[in-house]
Design a protein around this motif. Structure first.
Motif: not given
Length: 194
Positions: A76-102
């Protein structure tokens, strides 16, 4: 396991579109809505003339660390236009949410901290607060990202919603807000070395 089952097992019910909704988008909106799938990943995305939107990105747990997510985003980056996505706020009880944001922080995404996004789930009836992340290769502003999100919401998320769910999602003006006063940047905390 098919692509929808993979997504359905990974994403919370309040974030999932129905299979019928996604298959209809792939068929009837094939001009903008696409699926990229491999043995270890599923990417559902919409491509508009001036931005791309990541609807769902799934990378299997057993393949994490192999660079599949990075390669998928690079397409998608190779198209050289903005990429938008939605994420959940960090949930420290769900290690995947922090890994995803990182992961997104490492990939150069920014938090659209002036955009508020709260959508009522038609599956659960509960308000689902999400954060907007974006990658801006040409210095696109949060105002431009906001306009892209409105376009995406009206053309993808709410596409034939009443047909699929028996009721309509809230109008875009109720779901998306733009505030001059920015919220805390959710990527700052996860981007800092531990």
């Amino acid at each position: 396991m098919n692509w929808y089952e993979k997504l359905n097992q990974y994403f919370p019910v309040q974030e999932m579109k129905s299979k019928e909704h996604m298959e209809t988008l792939l068929k009837e909106r094939s001009d903008v809505y696409h699926k990229d799938e491999g043995p270890y990943h599923v990417l559902m995305y919409a491509e508009f003339p001036n931005f791309s939107f990541v609807d769902y990105l799934f990378v299997s747990a057993e393949s994490r660390g192999m660079g599949i997510g990075k390669k998928t985003l690079q397409m998608l980056k190779d198209k050289n236009k903005p990429i938008i996505l939605e994420v959940e706020p960090v949930d420290y009880d769900d290690s995947d949410s922090e890994k995803r944001l990182r992961f997104y922080a490492r990939e150069g995404f920014q938090h659209a901290s002036s955009i508020g996004y709260s959508r009522r789930s038609l599956a659960t009836g509960e308000e689902n607060v999400m954060e907007i992340l974006y990658w801006a290769p040409n210095g696109e502003s949060e105002e431009e990202i906001f306009e892209g999100m409105k376009n995406m919401y009206e053309n993808i998320h709410t596409y034939k919603d009443e047909q699929f769910y028996g009721e309509c999602y809230d109008p875009v003006a109720k779901v998306l807000t733009f505030e001059e006063e920015e919220k805390d940047n959710i990527l700052e905390a996860v981007a800092k070395p531990v």
